[in-house]
Design an enzyme around this catalytic site. Structure first.
Site, PDB file in Angstrom:
ATOM      1  N   ASP A   1     -11.722  -4.542  16.947  1.00 53.66           N
ATOM      2  CA  ASP A   1     -10.755  -5.364  16.224  1.00 53.66           C
ATOM      3  C   ASP A   1     -11.198  -6.821  16.250  1.00 53.66           C
ATOM      4  O   ASP A   1     -11.663  -7.333  17.269  1.00 53.66           O
ATOM      5  CB  ASP A   1      -9.371  -5.220  16.875  1.00 53.66           C
ATOM      6  CG  ASP A   1      -8.252  -5.723  15.987  1.00 53.66           C
ATOM      7  OD1 ASP A   1      -7.427  -4.911  15.548  1.00 53.66           O
ATOM      8  OD2 ASP A   1      -8.196  -6.958  15.746  1.00 53.66           O
TER       9      ASP A   1
ATOM     10  N   GLN B   1       2.421  -3.348  10.589  1.00 54.71           N
ATOM     11  CA  GLN B   1       1.192  -2.968   9.884  1.00 54.71           C
ATOM     12  C   GLN B   1       0.801  -4.049   8.885  1.00 54.71           C
ATOM     13  O   GLN B   1       1.622  -4.476   8.066  1.00 54.71           O
ATOM     14  CB  GLN B   1       1.403  -1.640   9.139  1.00 54.71           C
ATOM     15  CG  GLN B   1       0.147  -1.151   8.436  1.00 54.71           C
ATOM     16  CD  GLN B   1       0.354   0.177   7.717  1.00 54.71           C
ATOM     17  OE1 GLN B   1       1.456   0.712   7.679  1.00 54.71           O
ATOM     18  NE2 GLN B   1      -0.722   0.696   7.151  1.00 54.71           N
TER      19      GLN B   1
ATOM     20  N   VAL C   1      -2.692  -3.953   7.487  1.00 55.78           N
ATOM     21  CA  VAL C   1      -3.776  -3.408   6.643  1.00 55.78           C
ATOM     22  C   VAL C   1      -3.349  -2.017   6.180  1.00 55.78           C
ATOM     23  O   VAL C   1      -3.035  -1.147   7.012  1.00 55.78           O
ATOM     24  CB  VAL C   1      -5.111  -3.336   7.402  1.00 55.78           C
ATOM     25  CG1 VAL C   1      -6.199  -2.754   6.501  1.00 55.78           C
ATOM     26  CG2 VAL C   1      -5.532  -4.712   7.908  1.00 55.78           C
TER      27      VAL C   1
ATOM     28  N   HIS D   1      -4.825   3.348  10.634  1.00 56.67           N
ATOM     29  CA  HIS D   1      -5.724   3.060  11.749  1.00 56.67           C
ATOM     30  C   HIS D   1      -4.998   3.255  13.066  1.00 56.67           C
ATOM     31  O   HIS D   1      -3.820   2.953  13.192  1.00 56.67           O
ATOM     32  CB  HIS D   1      -6.289   1.631  11.656  1.00 56.67           C
ATOM     33  CG  HIS D   1      -5.266   0.571  11.382  1.00 56.67           C
ATOM     34  ND1 HIS D   1      -4.710   0.379  10.142  1.00 56.67           N
ATOM     35  CD2 HIS D   1      -4.685  -0.337  12.196  1.00 56.67           C
ATOM     36  CE1 HIS D   1      -3.845  -0.623  10.192  1.00 56.67           C
ATOM     37  NE2 HIS D   1      -3.802  -1.064  11.426  1.00 56.67           N
ATOM     38  N   ILE D   2      -5.754   3.747  14.027  1.00 56.57           N
ATOM     39  CA  ILE D   2      -5.255   3.877  15.393  1.00 56.57           C
ATOM     40  C   ILE D   2      -5.848   2.746  16.208  1.00 56.57           C
ATOM     41  O   ILE D   2      -7.072   2.560  16.229  1.00 56.57           O
ATOM     42  CB  ILE D   2      -5.672   5.228  16.017  1.00 56.57           C
ATOM     43  CG1 ILE D   2      -5.101   6.394  15.211  1.00 56.57           C
ATOM     44  CG2 ILE D   2      -5.204   5.302  17.472  1.00 56.57           C
ATOM     45  CD1 ILE D   2      -5.562   7.765  15.724  1.00 56.57           C
ATOM     46  N   HIS D   3      -4.984   1.972  16.865  1.00 62.77           N
ATOM     47  CA  HIS D   3      -5.463   0.954  17.809  1.00 62.77           C
ATOM     48  C   HIS D   3      -5.734   1.640  19.144  1.00 62.77           C
ATOM     49  O   HIS D   3      -4.864   2.326  19.694  1.00 62.77           O
ATOM     50  CB  HIS D   3      -4.392  -0.119  18.040  1.00 62.77           C
ATOM     51  CG  HIS D   3      -4.067  -0.964  16.858  1.00 62.77           C
ATOM     52  ND1 HIS D   3      -4.596  -2.227  16.678  1.00 62.77           N
ATOM     53  CD2 HIS D   3      -3.255  -0.748  15.793  1.00 62.77           C
ATOM     54  CE1 HIS D   3      -4.110  -2.746  15.557  1.00 62.77           C
ATOM     55  NE2 HIS D   3      -3.295  -1.878  15.002  1.00 62.77           N
TER      56      HIS D   3
HETATM   57  P1  DGP Z   1      -2.231  -3.663  11.955  1.00 67.75           P
HETATM   58  O1  DGP Z   1      -1.466  -4.905  12.256  1.00 67.75           O
HETATM   59  O2  DGP Z   1      -1.763  -2.481  12.780  1.00 67.75           O
HETATM   60  O3  DGP Z   1      -2.296  -3.351  10.490  1.00 67.75           O
HETATM   61  O4  DGP Z   1      -3.702  -3.929  12.470  1.00 67.75           O
HETATM   62  C1  DGP Z   1      -4.704  -4.459  11.683  1.00 67.75           C
HETATM   63  C2  DGP Z   1      -5.770  -4.949  12.598  1.00 67.75           C
HETATM   64  O5  DGP Z   1      -6.945  -5.152  11.838  1.00 67.75           O
HETATM   65  C3  DGP Z   1      -5.470  -6.257  13.292  1.00 67.75           C
HETATM   66  O6  DGP Z   1      -5.397  -6.034  14.693  1.00 67.75           O
HETATM   67  C4  DGP Z   1      -6.641  -7.154  12.956  1.00 67.75           C
HETATM   68  C5  DGP Z   1      -7.665  -6.200  12.403  1.00 67.75           C
HETATM   69  N1  DGP Z   1      -8.488  -6.752  11.344  1.00 67.75           N
HETATM   70  C6  DGP Z   1      -8.061  -7.350  10.211  1.00 67.75           C
HETATM   71  N2  DGP Z   1      -9.107  -7.727   9.450  1.00 67.75           N
HETATM   72  C7  DGP Z   1     -10.223  -7.334  10.127  1.00 67.75           C
HETATM   73  C8  DGP Z   1     -11.610  -7.424   9.839  1.00 67.75           C
HETATM   74  O7  DGP Z   1     -12.061  -7.947   8.828  1.00 67.75           O
HETATM   75  N3  DGP Z   1     -12.462  -6.910  10.771  1.00 67.75           N
HETATM   76  C9  DGP Z   1     -12.008  -6.301  11.921  1.00 67.75           C
HETATM   77  N4  DGP Z   1     -12.921  -5.820  12.760  1.00 67.75           N
HETATM   78  N5  DGP Z   1     -10.712  -6.190  12.210  1.00 67.75           N
HETATM   79  C10 DGP Z   1      -9.827  -6.701  11.319  1.00 67.75           C
END
Ligand code: DGP
Length: 115
Positions: free
Chosen positions: A31, A95, A97, A101-103
């Site tokens: 992340d 959320q 994105v 996705h699983i964190h």
């Molecule tokens: P959520 O809030 O559950 O939709 O998590 C989205 C996550 O995605 C957030 O923790 C940050 C991560 N994220 C957003 N943009 C990017 C990116 O361009 N690259 C990476 N590696 N992570 C990203």
């Protein structure tokens, strides 16, 4: 189906990411805004906008993601101490994105309840 989220661009290698695992079905990468020493996102290559849109047809895929997350936790050395898997769904879930996705969070004790 939106195939132009930031995660689809990572799958297509249009933008860089620190990829830690890949197979035919899923991709896992660090992340960009880590909330723990280990913070990895496990995503399906096939687009599902979020778990709230999953159907029974996605059961195998969802199981695959969970097993992949568990294996990655082992590879990252956080399995013995424990870790958290989290899926944010929709606005109230946090959320941001629209690609399921699983964190995978670990490397420190987690708190409960989450914010
Ligand atoms: P959520 O809030 O559950 O939709 O998590 C989205 C996550 O995605 C957030 O923790 C940050 C991560 N994220 C957003 N943009 C990017 C990116 O361009 N690259 C990476 N590696 N992570 C990203």
């Amino acid at each position: 189906m939106n195939e132009n989220t930031i995660f689809d661009k990572i799958i297509r290698r249009e933008i860089p990411a620190d990829i830690v695992f890949e197979d035919d079905i899923c991709l896992a990468f660090r992340d960009i805004q880590p909330q723990a020493p280990i913070h990895i996102l496990v995503i399906p290559k096939r687009v599902i906008a979020g778990v709230q849109y999953a159907t029974h047809d996605d059961m195998d895929l969802l199981g695959h993601l969970l097993i992949a997350a568990k294996q990655i936790a082992e590879e990252q050395g956080i399995s013995a101490d424990g870790y958290r898997l989290a899926i944010n769904a929709g606005d109230h879930g946090g959320q941001t994105v629209e690609h399921l996705h699983i964190h995978l969070l670990g490397g420190r004790p987690m708190q409960w309840p989450p914010g």
